[in-house]
Structure formats: C-alpha cells, structure tokens
Design a protein around this motif. Sequence first.
Motif, PDB file in Angstrom:
ATOM      1  N   LEU A  19      -4.948  -7.855   1.796  1.00 33.51           N
ATOM      2  CA  LEU A  19      -3.959  -7.878   2.871  1.00 33.51           C
ATOM      3  C   LEU A  19      -4.452  -8.600   4.119  1.00 33.51           C
ATOM      4  O   LEU A  19      -3.663  -8.887   5.016  1.00 33.51           O
ATOM      5  CB  LEU A  19      -3.540  -6.447   3.233  1.00 33.51           C
ATOM      6  CG  LEU A  19      -2.734  -5.721   2.157  1.00 33.51           C
ATOM      7  CD1 LEU A  19      -2.387  -4.324   2.610  1.00 33.51           C
ATOM      8  CD2 LEU A  19      -1.457  -6.481   1.829  1.00 33.51           C
ATOM      9  N   ALA A  42      -9.565   1.011  -1.457  1.00 34.88           N
ATOM     10  CA  ALA A  42      -9.116   0.710  -0.095  1.00 34.88           C
ATOM     11  C   ALA A  42      -9.621  -0.651   0.349  1.00 34.88           C
ATOM     12  O   ALA A  42      -8.873  -1.441   0.943  1.00 34.88           O
ATOM     13  CB  ALA A  42      -9.597   1.790   0.878  1.00 34.88           C
ATOM     14  N   GLY A  57      -1.630   2.191  -3.553  1.00 35.60           N
ATOM     15  CA  GLY A  57      -1.653   3.325  -2.638  1.00 35.60           C
ATOM     16  C   GLY A  57      -1.735   4.642  -3.390  1.00 35.60           C
ATOM     17  O   GLY A  57      -2.461   5.564  -3.017  1.00 35.60           O
ATOM     18  N   LEU A  66      -7.759  -3.504  -1.509  1.00 31.00           N
ATOM     19  CA  LEU A  66      -6.409  -3.622  -0.954  1.00 31.00           C
ATOM     20  C   LEU A  66      -6.461  -4.317   0.399  1.00 31.00           C
ATOM     21  O   LEU A  66      -5.669  -5.212   0.698  1.00 31.00           O
ATOM     22  CB  LEU A  66      -5.795  -2.220  -0.832  1.00 31.00           C
ATOM     23  CG  LEU A  66      -4.374  -2.100  -0.299  1.00 31.00           C
ATOM     24  CD1 LEU A  66      -3.419  -2.905  -1.152  1.00 31.00           C
ATOM     25  CD2 LEU A  66      -3.940  -0.642  -0.274  1.00 31.00           C
ATOM     26  N   LEU A  67      -7.434  -3.908   1.209  1.00 34.75           N
ATOM     27  CA  LEU A  67      -7.581  -4.468   2.542  1.00 34.75           C
ATOM     28  C   LEU A  67      -7.910  -5.950   2.489  1.00 34.75           C
ATOM     29  O   LEU A  67      -7.325  -6.754   3.211  1.00 34.75           O
ATOM     30  CB  LEU A  67      -8.697  -3.720   3.267  1.00 34.75           C
ATOM     31  CG  LEU A  67      -8.731  -3.898   4.763  1.00 34.75           C
ATOM     32  CD1 LEU A  67      -7.474  -3.304   5.358  1.00 34.75           C
ATOM     33  CD2 LEU A  67      -9.958  -3.231   5.331  1.00 34.75           C
ATOM     34  N   VAL A  87      -2.386   4.741   3.664  1.00 32.59           N
ATOM     35  CA  VAL A  87      -3.466   5.328   2.856  1.00 32.59           C
ATOM     36  C   VAL A  87      -4.833   4.845   3.334  1.00 32.59           C
ATOM     37  O   VAL A  87      -5.797   5.613   3.348  1.00 32.59           O
ATOM     38  CB  VAL A  87      -3.311   5.028   1.352  1.00 32.59           C
ATOM     39  CG1 VAL A  87      -2.321   5.964   0.710  1.00 32.59           C
ATOM     40  CG2 VAL A  87      -2.946   3.596   1.087  1.00 32.59           C
ATOM     41  N   GLY A 109       0.806  -1.219   0.000  1.00 34.83           N
ATOM     42  CA  GLY A 109       0.000   0.000   0.000  1.00 34.83           C
ATOM     43  C   GLY A 109       0.836   1.264   0.000  1.00 34.83           C
ATOM     44  O   GLY A 109       0.318   2.357   0.209  1.00 34.83           O
ATOM     45  N   PRO A 139      -1.497  -0.364   5.618  1.00 29.67           N
ATOM     46  CA  PRO A 139      -1.008   0.767   4.830  1.00 29.67           C
ATOM     47  C   PRO A 139      -1.619   2.101   5.290  1.00 29.67           C
ATOM     48  O   PRO A 139      -2.801   2.170   5.605  1.00 29.67           O
ATOM     49  CB  PRO A 139      -1.466   0.427   3.417  1.00 29.67           C
ATOM     50  CG  PRO A 139      -1.574  -1.046   3.391  1.00 29.67           C
ATOM     51  CD  PRO A 139      -2.011  -1.450   4.768  1.00 29.67           C
TER      52      PRO A 139
END
Lengths: 299, 266
Positions: A280, A273, A253, A276-277, B112, A236, B110
């Motif tokens: 992860l 977001a 990011g 990405l989350l 962001v 990110g 992260p």
Amino acid sequence: MNRFRRTLLIAVPYLWLLLFFLAPFIIVVKISLSDTAIAQPPYVPVFDPALGWAGLKDFLSALDLESYVWLTQDSLYINAFLESLKIALISTSLCLLVAFPLALGIARTSPKRRPVLLMMVILPFWTSFLIRVYAWIGILRSEGFLNQFLQWTGVISEPLAIINTPVAVYVGIVYSYLPFMVLPIYATLEKMDGSLLEAAIDLGCSRTSAFWRITLPLAAPGIIAGCFLVFIPAMGEFVIPDLLGGTGTLMMGKTLWSEFFSNRDWPVASAVAIVLLLFLVVPIVAFQRMLERQQEAAR
Amino acid sequence: MNTRFTWFNATALAFGFSFLYLPILLLVIYSFNASKLVTVWAGFSTKWYGELLHNQAMLDAAWVTLRVAFLSATLSALLGTMAAYVLVRIGRFRGRSLFSGMIYSPLVMPDVIIGLSLLLLFIALGVPRGMMTVVLAHTTIGMCYAAVVVSSRLVSFDNSLEEAALDLGCSPLDAFFSVTLPIIAPSVVAGWLLAFTLSMDDLVIASFTTGPGATTLPIKIYSAIRLGVSPEINALSTILIAIVAVGVIAATLMQSRVTARGGDQG
C-alpha cells in the motif's frame, strides 16, 4: 512567533505521531523477524537492555525472515493477497460506476439544492459502519429482503446465494465507501465551467462525446482521489469480508486478524501487516503527493 | 456548473439515494417488528427497545464508548488544530514532509495495521490495556482527521487579519485566541465531531488495543452480530441512527444560519 513557542507548537503533535504512529511500525517490523514461542509475550527474542552490547548482538542474530518465508510457502497467504487485490479492484470500479452519476446529478441540480443533497450523501457515513454492514446481512441472506422480493415478483424460484460470497463483499464495500468516491468527484464537477460543454455542443459535438471528451477528463483528479480513498482501505478491510463474505472469502485484513486472535502467531500476523503495508505504500504516497499539490494550489 | 438537468441525472439521484437509504430504512422499520425473526413482519411492537434498556452489558459498553469518544475527540481537536496550524502557517522546517506524511497516511491506512501496531507498542512499553489505551489509539487517528478539516479552513482564510492584529500590538498568542481561533472555530467543532464519531464507530482498533473491563459498544455489537441477526440490534441501531441524524441535521442548520448571517454582514 518566538522560537521557543514555534518549536513547542511543532513538537507536541510531531512527537505524538512519532510515538503512536511511526514507532509502532518499527516494533511490528521487529516482531515480524522474531519467532513464535510459548511465552509471554509469545515471541522470541525479547530485547533486554540490561545485557548490554553482547545482549544486543545475540538479539540481532536471533532475528530472521522465517515468517516471510512461511508466507510464500503456504498458498493460503498468496490467495488471500490475490483475493484482496481482486475484491478491492472490483469494488473500487463498481463504486465509481455508482458514484459518478450520483455526483454528476448533484452537480447539475440548482445550487440551492446541492448542500442538502450533499448532506444526504454524507449522513449515512456518520452512522456506525458496523450497523450499515449489519443492515446488508438482513437484505442479502437467503431468507432476506432481496430474496423475498425476487421470489415474490417471480423472477427466481429458489433463493439466490449472495451472502457469504464475494458479491456480498462488493456490495458492502461499495455501500460503505460511496461517500468517499462521491465527494471528490462532486468537488471537481462543481468547479467545472458549463460553458465548455455548451461550446462543444455548439461546435457540433454530440452530448455523449462531449461527456467523454470534456466532462470526464476534467473530473479526472476527483476520480483518482476517490479511487485512492476506496481502494487503499478496501485492501485491508476486515469487517465487511468477515460479516458478509463468510469463511470462504479470504482477505489480508481477515488473515491478519485470525493469525493474531485465533492462532496467536504474532510474528506471522506482523509479517502480514508489513507485506500489506509495503503493497500500500505506493498508492498511499501517491495519494499524499496529490493532497499536498492540491493544498499548494489552493494557497 | 450550469447545464441542463436531464432525466438521466434524475434517475441517477433516485437510484443513488435509494441505494444509500433503503438498507437503513428497512433496518429501522424491522426494529419495531414483534417477531424474533428479523425479516418476517409480525406486527408493530416496541418490546426490543424495552429489552435493550435491561441489557446491562450493552449499557455499560455504551457508557465506556461515550467516555472514550469524548476524551479522544477533545484531545484530537486540540492536537489536530496544532498540527493544522503547523502544516498551513509554519512554512518550512526540518522533517516537514515526514510530518505531513504522518498526518495524511492514517486517513487511508487499514485499521488492522494501526490496531496491531499500537497494541504491540503498548505491550513493548508495558502499558496495561484498558480504556486509556483505546483513547490514545483513537486520538492518534482522530487528530489526523481533525488536522485535515481545520487546515482546509486555515488555508482559505485571510492571513492578513492575523498580521493586522500583530501589527496593532497583539501578542502572537493573543492574536491566535482573539482572531484566528474564532474564525476557525466551526472547523475545530467539525473536527471534534468527526473524531467523536470515528471513535464511537471503531471496532478494529478498539478490539486490538482494549483490555479487560473496557468493552466498547462496537465490540459488543460485533460479537452479537456474529451470533446472528437479532431485533435487539436493530433497535440499538435505530437509536444510534436517530442520534446521529438529529445531530448532523442540527449542525447543518446551525452552520447554514451562521453562513447566512455572515453573508448579510459581508
């Protein structure tokens, strides 16, 4: 401890994290399901509790997966995701290659010198992240120190294009996250029993194969922890690809940042977001399990 | 581990430490460069430091950053110590794994994502953005780091000391303040320092959660860097590096003296 105090002690940090860490994610999920609008705030629907049950129903029916569909339709987002994955994986491996010999070197010096060397590994981490990335701009750009040096030694005649390429991003990530890789590896190597190696060598193992068969497997927990600590935030990362990678290097990011600040598209930024989350979550949970197991073991 | 220190180890150390320190060294050297071109040496000068002192916007940003870092580090140390105590000393309670999850995941999450989600929270709650929202955001991250640092200390120290104090008639609160706290104090200080530097350092979360009139130093430096390298940023970086270096070395010396003294007594 009496019940009331115990509850209070748990409640204060617990509620703080619920409010400032967990609740925000629910809002992000909600906005990722909303649509963009030219309004303040720039998305619809906005839930109005005054409208009661009917209002809630309208509100829920206006939510959709449009932003997520958009992410799959524009190749920009898929490329950004793949590029992030590639950069994070390569940088994590490079970081391991630099960090392992360093951690091993520190673990093999005399115990008296180790604290000083460890402090020297941590010291750059205390200085500003932004400054450390900035330092690399001066080194990597076409009229920078590295190109000046290489041209002066005659290795190259034309300056190498390093800045604004993924290579600069690798260097930046390896440099910035190095302590996170060195420290956990050092922690496992330091605890290692040296007589194991001696025994292996006495029994006819070569030094190299003793390294592969004894040192490396014993250092595995540290290596895994270090890789988590580098890979997850690197996925990110925003500052490094933005300052060193130039416009050509897309990462998640950076995409999130520009959707939010430049395009003012909050639903898409939120959807980025969430994606990405979700990606992860697996490494984050695995990492957390590992930390908990270590803490149980230490107790 | 006691094995032979080989030439390979020596090379690894030399290479590793030059990789870590050469960029910083070049940055510091070229902050004393007379030329405006950052990578061309044109003689020694301290004029960029002088110009920095007259850059009011930069000084204002530095002052905002210091206040934010001080407030959020103090809150972080307080909340982080409570959280560490809960994690280590209070065994099972409902929602414990959610709690430890919320402590550990911000460490790797992260920036962001954290920045965006907190901003959306502040907007949803109608909180005006400014210095206070940055403090709240930084405290949320800082307390997790502080909790990890303090809990590693709590795990290693002997619980029976606290139990002895309780047996001898101390109230739990007294026992905490007169036995536990003095023992874990170095780690609370370390947690405070960590939270302080994280706050001083943060660009992304601050960019999301700040509002008018609360520009922090990293935001200022970032916008200056985007315009290109400049010797003034080198000068500012050198000052920040010097402060950190002196602070960390002093803290390490202090710590090693404390350990040495503890060793003599024990």
